[in-house]
Design an enzyme around this catalytic site. Structure first.
Site, short mmCIF file in Angstrom:
data_model
loop_
_atom_site.label_atom_id
_atom_site.label_comp_id
_atom_site.label_asym_id
_atom_site.label_seq_id
_atom_site.Cartn_x
_atom_site.Cartn_y
_atom_site.Cartn_z
N GLU A 113 26.70 46.71 44.53
CA GLU A 113 28.19 46.39 44.58
C GLU A 113 28.53 47.29 43.62
O GLU A 113 28.59 47.32 42.25
CB GLU A 113 28.34 44.64 44.49
CG GLU A 113 30.00 44.73 44.34
CD GLU A 113 30.26 43.20 43.87
OE1 GLU A 113 29.64 42.37 43.89
OE2 GLU A 113 31.47 43.22 43.07
N ARG A 119 36.36 49.54 39.43
CA ARG A 119 37.09 49.15 38.16
C ARG A 119 37.35 50.49 37.38
O ARG A 119 37.86 50.58 36.09
CB ARG A 119 36.31 48.45 37.27
CG ARG A 119 36.31 46.89 37.85
CD ARG A 119 35.43 45.91 37.32
NE ARG A 119 35.03 44.84 38.13
CZ ARG A 119 34.14 44.12 37.62
NH1 ARG A 119 33.49 44.03 36.46
NH2 ARG A 119 33.73 43.15 38.54
N LYS A 129 31.49 34.79 48.04
CA LYS A 129 31.15 34.83 46.70
C LYS A 129 31.69 33.82 45.93
O LYS A 129 33.00 33.58 45.77
CB LYS A 129 31.41 36.49 46.10
CG LYS A 129 31.62 36.55 44.70
CD LYS A 129 31.79 37.96 44.41
CE LYS A 129 31.92 38.27 42.96
NZ LYS A 129 31.78 39.83 42.53
#
Ligand code: 3PG
Length: 219
Positions: A47, A51, A135
């Site tokens: 993943e 950011r 998640k």
């Protein structure tokens, strides 16, 4: 593909991964080297968080240069990021939390999605949109193993990828829960190793993570 089919794909993809490293990079070179180190250790899915300014470009580059890797866009916070990630070639999308507008868009997105949630109510609103693979974030902060055990009764159809606060020492306990399909974490790829270019450490930690997956699954 229907949402049920896309969710089935998300489940397959996460189950095959077992442990999903949550990777944050500051350059294309870091992206390439950390991904190679993870692959070498036996973790073929990652993943990549959106950011950092380079993240989207890194995603597109990795899809081209490392076809063996399964790469998800993480920290997808907006519908714009969703669209850009799909255009960049993301194999799947992950969100840390999923407000209604984003959830509606993700339910229609043409890639497997793992939407994030932190409470039963949030999970139920995702399930109402057809999501069955979610998640749990930040997993340890919202109750960890006890929370996962608690969710297993009323939300028995749900497959969960807990992420946030899990480490090498607790990974096996999380992965052993029947409603857990995969666990996410950054312990194989901490910032200081990436910044110092300590790729051997990434590979070593990934190999240990891959061994945890095999052991829990009796392989
Ligand atoms: C995430 O975004 O999923 C987290 O940063 C990963 O959590 P961890 O760093 O506590 O493993």
């Amino acid at each position: 593909m229907t949402i049920a089919e896309r969710q089935q794909k998300a489940e397959q993809l996460l189950r095959a991964a077992g442990i999903l490293p949550v990777v944050t990079v500051n350059s294309l070179d870091e992206a390439r080297k950390v991904s190679e180190a993870l692959l070498k250790g036996g973790l073929p899915a990652i993943e990549l968080t959106l950011r950092t300014p380079v993240a989207m470009e890194a995603l597109a580059m990795l899809k081209k240069e490392l076809p063996d890797i399964v790469i998800g866009a993480g920290t997808v916070l907006t519908t714009e990021q969703m669209t850009q990630s799909i255009a960049a070639g993301a194999d799947f999308l992950v969100t840390p939390g999923t407000p209604p507008e984003l959830a509606d868009a993700l339910a229609k997105a043409d890639v497997p999605v793992v939407p994030g949630a932190a409470t039963p109510t949030e999970l139920l609103s995702l399930m109402a949109r057809g999501f069955r693979v979610c998640k749990l974030f930040p997993a340890t902060a919202v109750g960890g193993l006890a929370m996962l055990k608690g969710l297993a009764g009323p939300l028995s159809e749900l497959k969960i990828c807990p992420t946030g606060g899990i480490g090498e020492d607790t990974a096996a306990d999380y992965l052993s829960q029947p409603n857990v399909v995969c666990i996410g974490g950054s312990w194989m790829v901490p910032k200081n190793w990436i910044e110092a270019g300590q790729w051997d450490k990434v590979t070593e930690s990934s190999a240990k993570a891959a061994a945890i997956v095999r052991k829990v699954r009796g392989q």
